[in-house]
Design a protein around this motif. Sequence first.
Motif, short mmCIF file in Angstrom:
data_model
loop_
_atom_site.label_atom_id
_atom_site.label_comp_id
_atom_site.label_asym_id
_atom_site.label_seq_id
_atom_site.Cartn_x
_atom_site.Cartn_y
_atom_site.Cartn_z
N UNK B 30 0.83 -1.21 0.00
CA UNK B 30 0.00 0.00 0.00
C UNK B 30 0.86 1.25 0.00
N UNK B 34 1.83 2.11 -3.72
CA UNK B 34 0.48 2.67 -3.88
C UNK B 34 -0.48 1.60 -4.36
N UNK B 35 -0.23 0.34 -3.92
CA UNK B 35 -0.95 -0.81 -4.48
C UNK B 35 -2.05 -1.23 -3.52
N UNK B 158 -7.77 3.40 -6.89
CA UNK B 158 -6.56 2.88 -6.26
C UNK B 158 -5.93 3.91 -5.32
N UNK B 159 -4.99 3.44 -4.51
CA UNK B 159 -4.25 4.33 -3.61
C UNK B 159 -3.22 5.17 -4.37
N UNK B 160 -2.98 4.89 -5.65
CA UNK B 160 -1.99 5.63 -6.43
C UNK B 160 -2.58 6.96 -6.90
N UNK B 161 -2.70 7.90 -5.98
CA UNK B 161 -3.38 9.17 -6.23
C UNK B 161 -2.40 10.34 -6.35
#
Lengths: 291, 291
Positions: B30, B34-35, B158-161
């Motif tokens: 995470x 950023x997964x 996704x957490x990839x912001x």
Amino acid sequence: MTALVFLDPDFSAGRIADDTAAQLSVLDQGVTRGDGIFESALYTRQVVRKLDAHLARLRVSAQVCDLRIPDEGAWRAAIETAVAEFDAATPCAEAVVKLVATRGSDETGVGTSWVMVSPAPELGRKQREAGVSVLLLDRGYDSTVAERAPWLLMGAKTLSYAVNMAALRHARKQGAEDVIFISSDGIVLEGPTSTVLLAHRDGDTKRLITPTLETGILPGTTQGAIFAAAKEAGWELGYGPLVPEHLMDAEGVWLVSSVRLLTPVNSLDGTPIARDAELHEELTAMVNAIE
Amino acid sequence: MTALVFLDPDFSAGRIADDTAAQLSVLDQGVTRGDGIFESALYTRQVVRKLDAHLARLRVSAQVCDLRIPDEGAWRAAIETAVAEFDAATPCAEAVVKLVATRGSDETGVGTSWVMVSPAPELGRKQREAGVSVLLLDRGYDSTVAERAPWLLMGAKTLSYAVNMAALRHARKQGAEDVIFISSDGIVLEGPTSTVLLAHRDGDTKRLITPTLETGILPGTTQGAIFAAAKEAGWELGYGPLVPEHLMDAEGVWLVSSVRLLTPVNSLDGTPIARDAELHEELTAMVNAIE
């Protein structure tokens, strides 16, 4: 075993922490927004390779992301502490030194920065020997996006790697081992965790080529070091724009990265490509000599 | 105060944790990649609004990302525990319920999932009243990318912001307050943290329009709820493709999201746009009635 050292103003050599315990807040924007940057360097024969280049790229990533990070001295001190811890516990031939800096939690405004040292993955060493089958995948961006849209953070190595990881999973499901991203206008970009190199031989002339940075790709620290060595050795150097046909027609194509080093590409979308053994040997020697 | 509850097979109602302590491993993907995926829901008047829609979208995000996440029952139980904890400590009119699921650390293969409840940001409530100035920014992707490149994870939250956050910072530096992304081929997409709506009035006919999901945008749970209410109220509904001129020519443009609700757009790239007060009032009533 992983050695873990946080950068902390109260600890001039860094604060050693237990990697098996929880260390991060769930409010840290590194996890809630993938909002942070990183570097991965190779630690081998008591040297963190290309440390200057990694620290320089970390600084560029921080600038692109408007991120305040600790100064270089603090990073060097923490790295020294971390590799000493690692060596004391788990000496091994190749280790990864990972530098991470996040934006911290919303509430404090103070970023979180740490250094981790862990054994290099076995898979990378195997692929370096055997080579990899590669799928060409559309990155969605065109090759001119970096210049017109700086908010896309092209050229910064951020923690928002979900797409890179998804592309690798997609390739594996298709029976391939790695990916080369192609821009939506058909230009060769980079791998999800690597830079692309290709080589040509023309009589006695050897030529090494990599995609141009104008495409918005990450400047490869290993590519940079190999290019410097190849120039010394009398190779011609070239910079894309490249299209997939250039990869098909090369005498060799490689994915290069700091930890996996020089990995030959065996096939593209299932079609075998040339692997010139002599060029590979010469480039491998250059990579192994990187300090 | 933030209430924090981890989903944990050993705790059927979730495991309550101290949000001020460290809870996450630095090895969790995470944060390192950023997964992971997330949802943000509004908790107000003892109800987590649109919980079914949020859990459904979380499930879709997990599928798109090949992520195994706990079942719906475990999420509902943890949410119930978290809001009870929150109410006991900090009752407030509006709170954010955030659901997060990461891929966990490389070594375990087990994901990390948690629920956080915290007071809704004051800024969102202000912007809901005052409206926002918006910059149109190129998202880099063309509007057909989602269909041809599933590895880009379009339609997954996704957490990839990092890019979304960078676009908002860029807008603020230019004196604007929010962003609407435009595709590289000129099609209106979405905000970094919101869905775009526009409305027209034609005699007695009122028409509500949102960009088509075919552009690869996130399906908005609030947009979905407003559309359902507007249909009930006799409005016509439309789905893009939209271009910026459609926004300029509308009787009103809004950014909608679960927590900030219905935020009117005052200007686009510095040019004031229409704000039909009656349409705004009617849509606000619909938003406030969402359960």
